[in-house]
Structures are given as C-alpha cells and as structure tokens.
Design a protein around this motif. Structure first.
Motif, PDB file in Angstrom:
ATOM      1  N   ASP A  25      -2.357  19.764  16.485  1.00 13.82           N
ATOM      2  CA  ASP A  25      -0.990  20.241  16.744  1.00 13.82           C
ATOM      3  C   ASP A  25      -0.971  21.201  17.941  1.00 13.82           C
ATOM      4  O   ASP A  25       0.059  21.416  18.565  1.00 13.82           O
ATOM      5  CB  ASP A  25      -0.469  20.953  15.481  1.00 13.82           C
ATOM      6  N   LYS A  26      -2.135  21.794  18.236  1.00 13.85           N
ATOM      7  CA  LYS A  26      -2.195  22.804  19.309  1.00 13.85           C
ATOM      8  C   LYS A  26      -2.534  22.214  20.675  1.00 13.85           C
ATOM      9  O   LYS A  26      -2.745  22.963  21.641  1.00 13.85           O
ATOM     10  CB  LYS A  26      -3.246  23.878  18.958  1.00 13.85           C
ATOM     11  N   LEU A  27      -2.599  20.881  20.756  1.00 17.45           N
ATOM     12  CA  LEU A  27      -3.032  20.232  22.006  1.00 17.45           C
ATOM     13  C   LEU A  27      -2.266  20.750  23.225  1.00 17.45           C
ATOM     14  O   LEU A  27      -2.868  21.081  24.254  1.00 17.45           O
ATOM     15  CB  LEU A  27      -2.857  18.708  21.880  1.00 17.45           C
ATOM     16  N   ASP A  28      -0.939  20.852  23.090  1.00 16.34           N
ATOM     17  CA  ASP A  28      -0.088  21.344  24.184  1.00 16.34           C
ATOM     18  C   ASP A  28      -0.564  22.698  24.708  1.00 16.34           C
ATOM     19  O   ASP A  28      -0.536  22.953  25.899  1.00 16.34           O
ATOM     20  CB  ASP A  28       1.359  21.533  23.685  1.00 16.34           C
ATOM     21  N   LYS A  29      -0.958  23.559  23.763  1.00 11.09           N
ATOM     22  CA  LYS A  29      -1.239  24.950  24.126  1.00 11.09           C
ATOM     23  C   LYS A  29      -2.677  25.153  24.586  1.00 11.09           C
ATOM     24  O   LYS A  29      -2.922  25.871  25.554  1.00 11.09           O
ATOM     25  CB  LYS A  29      -0.966  25.874  22.926  1.00 11.09           C
ATOM     26  N   VAL A  89      -8.956  22.081  21.349  1.00  9.53           N
ATOM     27  CA  VAL A  89      -8.822  21.337  20.102  1.00  9.53           C
ATOM     28  C   VAL A  89     -10.196  20.927  19.571  1.00  9.53           C
ATOM     29  O   VAL A  89     -10.482  21.067  18.379  1.00  9.53           O
ATOM     30  CB  VAL A  89      -7.912  20.094  20.292  1.00  9.53           C
ATOM     31  N   SER A  90     -11.052  20.452  20.490  1.00  8.10           N
ATOM     32  CA  SER A  90     -12.392  20.028  20.071  1.00  8.10           C
ATOM     33  C   SER A  90     -13.158  21.178  19.442  1.00  8.10           C
ATOM     34  O   SER A  90     -13.781  21.034  18.385  1.00  8.10           O
ATOM     35  CB  SER A  90     -13.188  19.518  21.288  1.00  8.10           C
ATOM     36  N   LYS A  91     -13.079  22.327  20.090  1.00  9.37           N
ATOM     37  CA  LYS A  91     -13.766  23.515  19.591  1.00  9.37           C
ATOM     38  C   LYS A  91     -13.299  23.828  18.166  1.00  9.37           C
ATOM     39  O   LYS A  91     -14.108  24.048  17.259  1.00  9.37           O
ATOM     40  CB  LYS A  91     -13.477  24.694  20.532  1.00  9.37           C
ATOM     41  N   GLU A  92     -11.987  23.811  18.010  1.00  7.56           N
ATOM     42  CA  GLU A  92     -11.427  24.148  16.697  1.00  7.56           C
ATOM     43  C   GLU A  92     -11.810  23.110  15.638  1.00  7.56           C
ATOM     44  O   GLU A  92     -12.104  23.456  14.493  1.00  7.56           O
ATOM     45  CB  GLU A  92      -9.910  24.291  16.799  1.00  7.56           C
ATOM     46  N   LEU A  93     -11.805  21.834  16.046  1.00 10.59           N
ATOM     47  CA  LEU A  93     -12.178  20.783  15.090  1.00 10.59           C
ATOM     48  C   LEU A  93     -13.609  20.979  14.593  1.00 10.59           C
ATOM     49  O   LEU A  93     -13.899  20.815  13.406  1.00 10.59           O
ATOM     50  CB  LEU A  93     -12.011  19.401  15.722  1.00 10.59           C
ATOM     51  N   LEU A  94     -14.496  21.354  15.523  1.00 10.21           N
ATOM     52  CA  LEU A  94     -15.893  21.598  15.143  1.00 10.21           C
ATOM     53  C   LEU A  94     -15.975  22.764  14.165  1.00 10.21           C
ATOM     54  O   LEU A  94     -16.693  22.711  13.164  1.00 10.21           O
ATOM     55  CB  LEU A  94     -16.747  21.873  16.376  1.00 10.21           C
ATOM     56  N   LEU A  96       2.041  15.579  16.456  1.00 12.24           N
ATOM     57  CA  LEU A  96       3.126  16.319  15.796  1.00 12.24           C
ATOM     58  C   LEU A  96       2.860  16.431  14.291  1.00 12.24           C
ATOM     59  O   LEU A  96       2.666  15.422  13.621  1.00 12.24           O
ATOM     60  CB  LEU A  96       4.443  15.569  16.043  1.00 12.24           C
ATOM     61  N   ALA A  97       2.855  17.673  13.774  1.00 14.90           N
ATOM     62  CA  ALA A  97       2.544  17.842  12.346  1.00 14.90           C
ATOM     63  C   ALA A  97       3.641  18.579  11.576  1.00 14.90           C
ATOM     64  O   ALA A  97       4.070  18.128  10.521  1.00 14.90           O
ATOM     65  CB  ALA A  97       1.223  18.571  12.177  1.00 14.90           C
TER      66      ALA A  97
END
Lengths: 517, 517
Positions: free
Chosen positions: B271-275, B281-286, B355-356
């Motif tokens: 959801d944060k891709l825009d920002k 996003v990858s970092k957060e997913l890990l 979009l979530a």
C-alpha cells in the motif's frame, strides 16, 4: 437473527427514509423563506466549551446539559481501577502544568513528618500515602478532596449544545470583526437536553431559528410575522394565529398597579388564563402578593376583548400614566402599521397581553404561533432581547429572533395530510428484469433514464418478479418497467403505473416523455 | 468589547454564511446524485449506547470515542465534593437497583465486627466507614474499588457517533422487519473523534456515505463508480481517477506465494508503494516475514503496468492456481463489463492492486478516488464487506458502500475556483432608503419583490448610504435599489449593479424583469 435488537439511547430517534423526506421538506420550506428575507445559514460545533454554556440556562437548565468526557478512556481507566492507578494516571494525563501550579499544596500539614505533597499523590501508591498519613481520617478527607478537585477539572471541559441561542451569541462575539451588522442568520441544527424523555419530548431534537442582531428597527419584527405567515402558508396550513405582545406593555401594567417588582409573578399568573380561567388567575395573583384592589385594576386589562385596534385604544387609556407602557403600545402599533403594506397570506394577527414566554429574556416584542386546525401547543415563538451578547462581554447588541417547532409542525402536517406527494417521492421508476440474461440491457436502460435526470433503479436481476414489485411498492416507486424476452425483441418497454395498475407497451422515447411529464 | 473572545473547542469549527453556502452546495450535489441512483436518506442519533460502539474500531479507535456523562451534574457534584457526598449521591442517583444486586457485597470481610456493606457505603459518611474499617489499608483498597466500579458503570452509558457505518449496521438490525432489501441508504451527518487536532483533521466533521445491504450483485459496484463519476463531474472536476481493487486478488497473491497468513503484512507494505517506492516496499516485506524468494514472485505483480485489460490478463496467469484470486479477477472483470454499457463522463478507471484501504473490513471490491488536478489525499473511498451486521447478531447481510470526503472536496473546489457563483448567492437585491420617511415605501417594495420569489432585503432606513452599500458588498449582494425623494416622485427606481457600478433608472416592472433574468 439477533435475540436482542440493539436500541438507541432513551429520548433519541432514528429517522427512516420516509420520515427524513418529510423532515427535509419541512426544513427546506422554512430555509427557503429565511433566505428570501435575507437570512443566511451558519453552523456552530455540536460541542462548546463547558464555560460557554454553564450559567446561561438557570440552575435547572445547567443540570440538563450533556457533558462530554475529555478523553475517551479516562473514566473507564480511572474509576474502574484502583485509586493508585488513578493517581498515576492523573500524572500521565497532561496534568503536568496543574502539578506545578499546586506544588505547594500538601496534605497532612498538621504533622511535618507525615506531610504528603501533590507530587507524592501523583507518584506514590494509595497504600504508601495512607501509611505516610498514618490513616488519619482528616488527612484522608483532605487527600480525597484535593485529588477529586484536580480530577473533576480534567474530566469534562466540553458539553453538547443545549440550544442555538447561546452558541449564536458566542459566534457573534467570536466573529465580531468579520460580521457586517445587522447580522441576519438562521441555524437548523440538533440540540441535546438530559431531560426525562416523554411523549413529544426528546433528548436530541432539531431547533430551527432565525435571529437578527445589531438592528433595533421594528421592521425586523414585522418581517418575522411575514416569515411565519409565508412559511406556514407554504405548508398548506389554512388557519393559524400569530400572537404578539410586548414586554414593555407588561411592565407598564405592573407599574400602573404600583407593583413593578411583581412583574414576573403577574405574568406567570396571567399566562395561565387559557388553562385555569380568570378565577384561577385571580387566586394565583392574590397568592403572589397582589391585593383585591390590584385585582380590580388588573381584571379588565387581562380580559380585554375586541380587535387589535380596540385593544390598543383601551390600553392607551389604561397605561396613559406609564411611559414604558405607552412605548410598548407604540412599538406594537408601528409593527401593525408596517404590516398594512404587506398583506398577510393566511395568518391571523392577535395582540394578546397574557402572552409572556420566557419573559426574563425578552425586552420588547414577544411572539407565539398556534395552529387552529389541530390541538397542539405552539408551533413557533420568539421575541426581542436587548442584550444577546452581554454574557460574553459584548454590550449593547440588540436583537430579535424566532423559532419554528419542527417536530410539532411534522405532527400537524401528518394529521392534516399536508405532506405533498412529490416532496416525499424518491425513485421515479424501477426496472425489473425477468432474467439475469437481460441485465446488461437493463443496466443500459437505467443509465439512459438517469442521463435524462430521472431517478431510476434497476433491481438486481434474477429475483422473483413478486419480490421486485414488492420492492417498488414498499419504496413507493410510482412506475415499473418490465424487461423480458418479448420486450427486448420487439423493442417495446412495458411501463406499469403502480397506483392504477395500468400497463402500457411503449418505446423508450415514450417512456422518457411519460416520466418527465 | 470582550477582552477574551470565547472560543470553540479544539478541533471544532464554526461555519460562516459563505462557508455554509459552499458546504451546502457540495452536500446537495452529492445527495442529488445519490437519490438519482435510488439511495434514500436516513439519520441516526448523534449518541449511541456505549456498548453499540465499543469494540468496533479496534483499541486505538475505542480510545477516540467521545463519551457522554449520564447526567449533566453527576461528575461535578461528585468529584468536586468529598467522598462522603459522593457515596450518598450514588444512592440518590437511581442506583437503587444496583444496590439491591450487590447487597451481599461487603468490604472488611476479614473481620466480622468491622464489616461494611454496600448499604453502609451509600448511606454513611466516609469518616464513619473509615472508622468501622479501622483504617485497614487492604479494606480501604477494596472499598475504593467497589465504589469506583459502581460509579464507573453509572458515569457513562452513551457516546458520540464515531462513524456512520456502525450506526448504520445498528439501524439495519434495529429496523430489519420494516426494511425492504436490498436497502440503499445514504447518510450525511457529523461524526466525532477525540483525535489530536491538526491541519485538515478535526474532532467534528461530516461524513457522507452511501451503502447498499442485502444485495451481492456487482451492479452495485458498477453504480458506485458511476455515482463518483457523476457527482465529481457535476462539481466541474476535469481529471480524476477511480482506483479499484479486490480483496480476493490480494488473498490470491498471498496464497500463490504460500503465505496466506501474511496477507495483512503484505498489503500494509505494498500500500506504501507510492510513498516509499519498490525498494522501501521490499525492505518492509523482508522485515514482515517474506523471503527473497517471495520477493522475486511479488515484485513483478506489484509493479504490474499497462492498461486494465493487460493487468487482468497478467493477473489471470499469475493467479491461475488460486481459485480465490481468479474469483477476484472475475468480479473486477464483470464490473468493467457492466460499465461498457454506461459511458463514464470524466473518471479514469484504474485497476490498482496496491490499493488496500481498511483491508480487514472489505471482502470484495475496494475503491479509492483521487483528483489529478490538485495535490490532495483521496477524496473518496469504499468497498464491499460481506458481514456488516454480524457485530449485532444479524448474519449473512452482505453490503457495499462508498464515502465522499467533503472537507477535502471543499478544499479542491476552492483551489480550482469551481464553486459556482449562483450556488453561493444569497440575497439578490438590497433596497436602500436615504431617509426614514421612505421606509413604508421601501417595505412595500421589498415585499412586492419577495412576492415574485426574489430574495430581497430592505436595509433598516436611516443609516448612512455608505454603510448600506458596504452591507451589500460584504454580503455579496449583486444589486441595490436606492430610494430617495426624486425616485419616489418620479416612480422610478435606481437599480445599481454592484459589480460593474452601472446604475439605471427603471420602473418596478423593469426591475422585476431584470432580477428574474
């Protein structure tokens, strides 16, 4: 299905679609008239600072103000847990400033070695403090008082609006530098009162007020009468009376009798003439400090008959020696003169010197409106007040205002069946598909109708036709269009008038013309 | 003049006439479109029972609920006075029933002769009770806990509405037997949140919602997109995007990766891709439990480009092994197909799988609307939820809804200067009298104009003409009529266009024609 249906709080109401449509019709009708007379809408917050409201409605009114807890979790976290937690919570709830302010406040001063400071109170446990105070009951009293005082101040700083007048006065003072006077505003918003709910009395209800401040012209009074006349005529009411009085006439009467200090007692008593008759009024006047002599003077004034002109002539004689009384008559006369240049549509205008309504508030004209078609209390009221904003330190701001009783007007229109059908009409046509395979055709059609500004719905295709027609009936939709294979093949729509049951096969263009008519 | 102007509570606002006119324009425009699509207005009370609201918004939300004190005077009378008075007050405040219920509850059980019952607590003084308990600190704890528990339960039973969705769910359950389903309702009312106020975030603000319950037809989703398109187009917006996603697609993606349990973590991150971009996003997913392997599968899906059809084709391949994912694609595809039969006026429609929006709530479609003309957060959002009323025990009630962000739309229209002049126009003409002797003539004239449905005002005669013209200017009144002796004698009115300054002498009939044009 739920065993226990959730309910709304006592004294509050849900408004269903049918009720909302009727309520909107009432508010829209009144608002349109307000605007026509130059009144502009404002809104104020539902909550005001507690200090804005308290002390404005008398002791009884103050008790009916709904107070809001400062923070959603304060009470539950405090009162439901032990005193110990409560105290440390005080510390954490932004009480830093207060703590500094009362740093010198201490409990247990009688004995230095068991003195407890505010800092102790907010940081130590109940047990530690009790021990330090050696369970001295005086000290424990003091401890509780200090703590509860601090807590009390932080529990509630806000309250729900009790009426629209005090928030309006606050608004005028807050925005005095932006406002061009005379300021003519109307306001239609809910108010809340912690009254005991009963038939016709709610804890949440809408008020519907128009006020002008910064103008002492009696043209305003004349216009308020015209506003009542026009709005209530627009509702289709055929017989209603606008009663008018003037506080100065009441003052004059009390003055002539030589008991100006008893004006409130006098008006409270004569205000009841309708209910308890002249014998009852006389009895009450005697109880309230008037003599038989006074009654002899008062009775003919109270029972003053005839038309408005006759009443005015009679009052001029009675009040000849009272400058304030004569001023009151002159004011009413001026209003009547203005109104000769503006024919009333329906209203009867009646000078009624027994009318008092919140006397302590009004200083000039007093209004009340009653319908003569239905047994019902007043459906409107108002008057002039000389010092609206004095309570907030802005002096000399004269004003006048009126109010419509929307809930009662609703009941009157319901009883007289005066709600117009088109005002409460929602969807104009429902499209019913016999089969899901026609849904794209149906969707295309409903959008085509909407493009022509027709309020149209497509019932989700596939349901039984009876269910679809029930939906139309329950939602009071006047027309339905059936779509089946025959209709699609022949390009004809089957338009059904739900009231007459009449059904016709028409082209799309014909349906459009029919619905737009 | 007041030294300290009274203020409104933090996070709340007054709305002046100019602001109200613009807000009414926004709400009226949206309501008209809602009605055109068959949605009907309802209103629910501002306050709901506390139990209706608590537990519905998560722990954080619960803390932001504004609670209302049961009775206006309870807290001040209790917490501001001594504990002794508090206890007897508990007794007097309708606690009779509670007292009966806990008659057996006692403090000081350890020692029979110093046992204190609830009846003691509510009838005796603090000092008497303390003495009986012999200042035993354990007993005093217990005393406080019992008292505060009882008090806590009586302090607040009601709270202010936090949103329109939970009250709507409560409404549906309360009125289930009267409602014809599918039930399409809209609601425009204020909500209250004890949030920390900041720019653009208020403690009182209006929500503007439309929901349908009792229909799983995807036509509803298609119509919501049309409602957004029509309402926002009516405002004059020229470039906005309606983003659509489907919860089932997100579930499918998590399933394909083999981590269905991490769906919330996955969506919060993407959801944060825009920002924060794909690297963020990858970092957060890990961090949230996904592996480098997972990322390899996820990244191309997240970065999916192209038009809606291309995205759908690509997703079909990616989600080929996930029945739920394929169902989500099918649902979106159906909505797109419906919309081919209903040309969008302005909106761009974009499938956006990042979009979530309140994912835990939505079960099908998810919507969000953004304007591309002004930098602004979303101006609308919504989606489908499969179990709206389950929280009140009514199962299987599927629904979908959308919301308009009125405050943001206000800012957008203001910035783009899109508020139409006539929507915010109040009084059309001001009549100015040079002298008080003309006031009856002026009053006659103003009433004549109003009879023709013209919004007209007569400035209270006698004031300086500059003051009268300032009034017209400040109130944005487009025309004035001057009345002086010359005008009256010649029967001509001097009509001034306040914008151009042009002044013409006209007959009453000509003025009427001019103003009605």
């Amino acid at each position: 299905m739920a065993a226990n249906k959730p309910s709304v709080p006592k004294g509050t109401r849900d408004f269903s679609p049918a009720e909302m449509a009727k309520r909107n019709y009432i508010f829209d009708t009144i608002k349109t008239v307000f605007r026509k007379y130059g009144y502009q809408e404002i809104q104020t917050p539902s909550m005001e600072n507690l200090e804005t409201l308290t002390g404005k409605y008398g002791d009884e009114g103050d008790k009916l103000i709904f107070k809001i807890l400062n923070n959603g979790d304060l009470i539950n976290q405090t009162l439901l847990k032990s005193f110990d937690e409560l105290l440390s919570l005080l510390n954490s709830k932004g009480l830093e400033v207060d703590i500094l302010n009362i740093e010198n406040e201490e409990v247990g001063n009688g004995n230095k070695d068991r003195k407890v400071s505010w800092r102790d109170i907010t940081s130590k446990s109940f047990e530690q403090i009790f021990e330090k105070l050696r369970y001295d009951s005086d000290d424990l009293f003091e401890l509780y008082q200090l703590t509860s005082l601090k807590l009390g101040n932080t529990v509630s700083e806000k309250a729900l609006r009790y009426d629209l007048t005090v928030p309006f006065a606050r608004y005028v003072v807050s925005h005095q530098s932006e406002i061009t006077f005379p300021f003519k505003r109307f306001q239609v918003q809910p108010v809340w009162r912690a009254d005991r709910p009963q038939k016709g009395r709610y804890r949440e209800f809408y008020q519907c007020d128009a006020d002008v401040v910064g103008s002492d012209s009696l043209l305003n009074e004349a216009e308020f009468i015209l506003i009542y006349d026009e709005a209530l005529s627009n509702f289709g009411l055929k017989d209603f009376t606008i009663k008018i009085n003037n506080r100065k006439i009441l003052s004059g009467i009390a003055e002539i009798i030589g008991k100006p200090e008893l004006i409130v007692d006098m008006t409270v008593a004569i205000d009841k003439l309708d209910k308890i008759g002249m014998a009852g009024v006389s009895k009450e006047l005697l109880e309230r400090g008037f003599t038989e002599d006074d009654l002899q003077k008062l009775t003919p004034v109270i029972l003053l008959g005839g038309g408005n002109d006759e009443k005015i002539d009679a009052l001029k004689k009675v009040l000849a020696a009272s400058p304030i009384g004569l001023k009151g008559i002159e004011e009413i006369n001026t209003v009547f003169t203005y109104l000769k240049n503006a024919r009333l549509k329906t209203a009867k205008l009646e000078l009624d010197i027994t009318l008092a309504r919140g006397l302590n508030y009004y200083t000039g004209a007093i209004f009340e409106v009653k319908t003569n078609e239905v047994a019902m209390g007043s459906i409107g009221g108002g008057g002039r007040y000389d010092d609206l904003t004095g309570m907030f330190g802005l002096k000399g701001m004269t004003g006048a205002g009126i109010s419509f009783g929307a809930d009662r007007i609703y009941d009157v229109l319901e009883e007289l069946k005066l709600f117009p059908e088109d005002a409460t009409q929602g969807t104009q046509v429902l499209i019913c598909c016999f089969d899901k395979e026609f849904e794209n055709y149906g969707f295309q059609l409903v959008n085509q109708l909407r493009q022509q500004e027709i309020r149209a719905e497509l019932y989700p295709p596939g349901a039984k036709i009876k269910k679809q027609l029930d939906y139309a009936n329950n939602k009071n939709i006047p027309f339905t269009i059936m779509i089946g294979s025959e209709e699609m093949q022949r390009g004809l729509l089957s338009l059904k008038n739900m009231q007459t049951g009449e059904q016709r096969k028409l082209l799309v263009e014909q349906v459009l013309a029919e619905l737009q008519a």
